[in-house]
Design a protein around this motif. Structure first.
Motif, PDB file in Angstrom:
ATOM      1  N   ASP A 190      -0.040  -3.607   0.894  1.00 33.55           N
ATOM      2  CA  ASP A 190      -1.459  -3.575   1.233  1.00 33.55           C
ATOM      3  C   ASP A 190      -1.648  -2.865   2.580  1.00 33.55           C
ATOM      4  O   ASP A 190      -1.118  -3.304   3.594  1.00 33.55           O
ATOM      5  N   PRO A 191      -2.410  -1.762   2.620  1.00 37.56           N
ATOM      6  CA  PRO A 191      -2.617  -1.049   3.894  1.00 37.56           C
ATOM      7  C   PRO A 191      -3.215  -1.928   4.987  1.00 37.56           C
ATOM      8  O   PRO A 191      -2.854  -1.800   6.165  1.00 37.56           O
ATOM      9  N   ALA A 192      -4.120  -2.838   4.617  1.00 34.94           N
ATOM     10  CA  ALA A 192      -4.722  -3.710   5.625  1.00 34.94           C
ATOM     11  C   ALA A 192      -3.679  -4.644   6.233  1.00 34.94           C
ATOM     12  O   ALA A 192      -3.703  -4.915   7.451  1.00 34.94           O
ATOM     13  N   ALA A 193      -2.753  -5.130   5.401  1.00 35.42           N
ATOM     14  CA  ALA A 193      -1.686  -5.986   5.920  1.00 35.42           C
ATOM     15  C   ALA A 193      -0.769  -5.216   6.860  1.00 35.42           C
ATOM     16  O   ALA A 193      -0.315  -5.741   7.884  1.00 35.42           O
ATOM     17  N   LEU A 194      -0.470  -3.960   6.528  1.00 39.71           N
ATOM     18  CA  LEU A 194       0.353  -3.141   7.409  1.00 39.71           C
ATOM     19  C   LEU A 194      -0.349  -2.869   8.737  1.00 39.71           C
ATOM     20  O   LEU A 194       0.281  -2.880   9.808  1.00 39.71           O
ATOM     21  N   GLU A 195      -1.652  -2.636   8.696  1.00 42.64           N
ATOM     22  CA  GLU A 195      -2.398  -2.411   9.938  1.00 42.64           C
ATOM     23  C   GLU A 195      -2.367  -3.659  10.823  1.00 42.64           C
ATOM     24  O   GLU A 195      -2.196  -3.562  12.043  1.00 42.64           O
ATOM     25  N   GLU A 196      -2.504  -4.819  10.202  1.00 38.79           N
ATOM     26  CA  GLU A 196      -2.437  -6.067  10.968  1.00 38.79           C
ATOM     27  C   GLU A 196      -1.056  -6.255  11.578  1.00 38.79           C
ATOM     28  O   GLU A 196      -0.912  -6.669  12.731  1.00 38.79           O
ATOM     29  N   ALA A 197      -0.007  -5.940  10.790  1.00 33.54           N
ATOM     30  CA  ALA A 197       1.359  -6.044  11.307  1.00 33.54           C
ATOM     31  C   ALA A 197       1.581  -5.073  12.454  1.00 33.54           C
ATOM     32  O   ALA A 197       2.218  -5.418  13.465  1.00 33.54           O
ATOM     33  N   ALA A 198       1.058  -3.850  12.330  1.00 29.62           N
ATOM     34  CA  ALA A 198       1.222  -2.859  13.394  1.00 29.62           C
ATOM     35  C   ALA A 198       0.564  -3.325  14.690  1.00 29.62           C
ATOM     36  O   ALA A 198       1.108  -3.137  15.783  1.00 29.62           O
ATOM     37  N   GLY A 315       5.333 -17.912   8.305  1.00 29.44           N
ATOM     38  CA  GLY A 315       5.228 -16.479   8.522  1.00 29.44           C
ATOM     39  C   GLY A 315       4.256 -15.811   7.576  1.00 29.44           C
ATOM     40  O   GLY A 315       3.699 -16.416   6.661  1.00 29.44           O
ATOM     41  N   THR A 316       4.034 -14.525   7.821  1.00 24.50           N
ATOM     42  CA  THR A 316       3.166 -13.678   7.005  1.00 24.50           C
ATOM     43  C   THR A 316       4.025 -12.785   6.136  1.00 24.50           C
ATOM     44  O   THR A 316       4.928 -12.110   6.639  1.00 24.50           O
ATOM     45  N   ALA A 317       3.775 -12.782   4.832  1.00 24.46           N
ATOM     46  CA  ALA A 317       4.551 -11.960   3.911  1.00 24.46           C
ATOM     47  C   ALA A 317       3.744 -10.749   3.478  1.00 24.46           C
ATOM     48  O   ALA A 317       2.559 -10.869   3.156  1.00 24.46           O
ATOM     49  N   ILE A 318       4.393  -9.587   3.458  1.00 23.51           N
ATOM     50  CA  ILE A 318       3.802  -8.349   2.962  1.00 23.51           C
ATOM     51  C   ILE A 318       4.678  -7.862   1.829  1.00 23.51           C
ATOM     52  O   ILE A 318       5.828  -7.475   2.036  1.00 23.51           O
ATOM     53  N   LEU A 319       4.147  -7.892   0.610  1.00 24.59           N
ATOM     54  CA  LEU A 319       4.912  -7.530  -0.575  1.00 24.59           C
ATOM     55  C   LEU A 319       4.716  -6.054  -0.907  1.00 24.59           C
ATOM     56  O   LEU A 319       3.615  -5.523  -0.786  1.00 24.59           O
ATOM     57  N   GLY A 320       5.800  -5.425  -1.362  1.00 24.34           N
ATOM     58  CA  GLY A 320       5.717  -4.034  -1.783  1.00 24.34           C
ATOM     59  C   GLY A 320       7.007  -3.295  -1.506  1.00 24.34           C
ATOM     60  O   GLY A 320       7.902  -3.787  -0.808  1.00 24.34           O
ATOM     61  N   LEU A 329       4.246   1.836   7.851  1.00 28.45           N
ATOM     62  CA  LEU A 329       4.152   1.008   9.058  1.00 28.45           C
ATOM     63  C   LEU A 329       4.514   1.813  10.296  1.00 28.45           C
ATOM     64  O   LEU A 329       3.830   1.715  11.329  1.00 28.45           O
ATOM     65  N   ALA A 330       5.556   2.629  10.208  1.00 27.13           N
ATOM     66  CA  ALA A 330       5.956   3.434  11.373  1.00 27.13           C
ATOM     67  C   ALA A 330       4.841   4.381  11.797  1.00 27.13           C
ATOM     68  O   ALA A 330       4.620   4.598  12.997  1.00 27.13           O
TER      69      ALA A 330
END
Length: 537
Positions: A190-198, A315-320, A329-330
């Motif tokens: 999920d792009p939104a999850a990656l943005e939150e992780a970043a 924790g928060t899981a990001i699947l994919g 993410l980078a």
């Protein structure tokens, strides 16, 4: 096709072989019995049958082949007890994430109601829960479609084994062909999850990474290194990682996490964010308290495995797919990451001694191996020493079992060698582990594989000696293994071997094994001192 056209008909057997050709599964690992003969009749010349002398060996070979190639392997087992023999390595294949379709013979449908000889009762239930999908088709004509479905499920992340039980008279039944479908199961995170992780990573002052075997399994290693360098954080390998997770000579690599809750907490609790990539949170082997879980430190997990993500205590899981998620993410992180530290100093070379120490034997093995060699390991009591003396650097160059069940790595090494015939494969194995599937040596001889088998003989189950000490258990029986002659066993199957007990003998034997055109075994008598797997708490 118009309404007057008759659909093409063929047999279940021919439809299955055509399907396997389309799927690229023309190598079949098997141990045959009478209920498999109708499948094996008039074996096609474009298929290769790799014979194993015991079903656990067969599944281990298919596992190594599947993981080394990244493709689904085809396995053919005997009914009932034959599947039972294989189940230990079926369990390991599931934990390893090895894609394979396992077929097993079954007695004819007419005989099944009367509990026939070699009939499997509730065949589809037998291998559960250690297969992702299991079926005995209701109709003979459904067999090719069941195999196609089993293939799709086996190659959906996380990869794993599937099972199809096939009554022996089904192969001759009429059916329609089953074309292979296009299959692209990977999904992006999920792009939104990656943005939150970043954002969380960017705000952290002392982040740390824990990286696991999914990275190598997805061929995402270079993307993993690029992400770690962009973050500039130290990198640990996850507990019991079954593949290379991060290059062990990289400046950011700091070591292998122990499978102890206290040890994991001690290693990570000083950081203000933990990013877990391609691994569970976390794999433990001994009981204890993990203070990290109560410290309020954010844990972000990126994985393809929904089950392990759901089981994480926090924790928060990001699947994919990691191959899609890591570059994404980078790209969200600032380009000017933290400065890289100096590489960790390597331990001083161990001194030669008689009897040979495990550290010295592994140090010399590392020096003897060609640069492109692949290491397949099952010497649990020597694993910490192996990590210290044999740093793994190249993606796809290391395999071990994720299950903890012995009997995988010798046949697994045969499968890896079949996948990479042009490269030297080294099986590093303990004396106890070797005895679980020694039959795999025979297949290596028949296939003329460049496989060096190095047996670390400490005359017992070294891991059990260590755990007895940790758990304060005394005088436990069944730990010592006197009187085994591994060179004689290898020679009995046509494989040359040498026994070594001194540093000079070790050097010569390793050089010979690395130059051999076929398999060779080197038995190393080592100091049976107790290995230190875990500190006593």
């Amino acid at each position: 096709m118009d309404g007057n056209t008759t659909p093409t008909r063929t047999t279940v057997r021919e439809a299955t072989f055509d399907l396997l050709r389309q799927l690229g599964m023309t190598t079949v690992f098997g141990n045959p019995g009478s209920t498999e003969l109708p499948f094996l009749d008039r074996w096609p010349s474009d298929f290769r049958y790799v014979l194993g002398l015991q079903e656990a060996s067969v599944v281990g070979m298919a596992d190594g082949y599947a993981r080394a190639t990244g493709r689904c392997a085809m396995v053919n087992l005997h009914s009932a007890a034959g599947v039972g023999h294989a189940l230990g390595n079926v369990f390991t294949a599931l934990r390893n994430g090895a894609p394979m379709v396992i077929t097993a013979g079954q007695q004819t449908r007419a005989l099944l109601p009367n509990f026939p000889f070699l009939g499997a009762t509730e065949a589809a239930q037998f291998p559960k829960p250690y297969v992702k999908f299991s079926i005995e088709p209701a109709r003979a004509e459904d067999v090719p479609a069941a195999i196609a479905q089993a293939h799709r499920i086996a190659t959906q992340r996380p990869y794993g084994p599937t099972f199809v039980s096939i009554p022996s008279d089904d192969w001759a039944a009429a059916c329609q062909p089953v074309p292979a479908r296009a299959w692209h199961p990977d999904t992006a995170p999920d792009p939104a999850a990656l943005e939150e992780a970043a954002r969380a990573i960017g705000a952290a002052r002392r982040p740390v990474l824990v990286v696991g075997p999914e990275v190598d399994a997805e061929n995402a290693g270079p993307a993993m290194v690029a992400l770690a360098e962009r973050i500039g954080a130290p990198v640990w390998t996850s507990p019991f990682s079954s593949r290379l997770s991060f290059p062990e000579d990289h400046p950011l690599f700091v070591g292998h996490l122990h499978a102890s809750p206290e040890k994991v907490s001690d290693a990570l609790i000083a950081h203000d964010l933990v990013l877990v990539i391609g691994a569970p949170v976390f794999t433990f082997h001994v009981p204890g308290e993990c203070a990290l879980f109560r410290a309020g430190i954010p844990i972000i997990q990126m994985t393809t495995d929904a089950e392990t993500a759901a089981s994480a205590p926090m924790g928060t899981a990001i699947l994919g797919a990691l191959r899609l998620g890591l570059p994404a993410l980078a790209a969200l992180l600032p380009a000017d990451g933290r400065a890289l530290p100096a590489p960790r100093p390597r331990p001083a070379p161990p001194e030669a001694s008689s009897p040979v120490s495990a550290a010295y034997a592994l140090h010399r093995l590392h020096a003897a191996m060609p640069p492109d060699a692949i290491l397949v390991e099952e010497a649990p009591s020597h694993r910490p020493t192996m990590h210290a003396q044999m740093p793994i650097r190249e993606w796809g160059s290391f395999f071990t079992m994720a299950s903890g069940g012995l009997g995988y790595s010798l046949p697994g090494a045969v499968g890896v060698a079949l996948a990479h015939r042009g490269r030297r494969v080294v099986c590093l194995i303990g004396d106890g582990s070797f005895m679980y599937s020694p039959q795999a040596i025979w297949t290596a001889v028949q296939e003329k594989l460049p496989l060096a088998v190095v047996v670390m003989n400490n005359a017992g189950y070294g891991a059990m000696r260590s755990f007895s000490r940790v758990l304060q258990v005394r005088d436990a029986p069944g730990i010592d293994l006197p009187g085994l002659d591994f060179v004689a066993m290898a020679r009995g199957m046509g494989c040359p071997g040498r026994h070594v007990a001194t540093p000079e003998e070790l050097e010569d034997a390793l050089a010979e094994a690395m130059a051999a055109t076929g398999p060779m075994l080197v038995e190393v008598s080592i100091d049976p001192g107790i290995a230190q797997l875990y500190d006593k708490k």
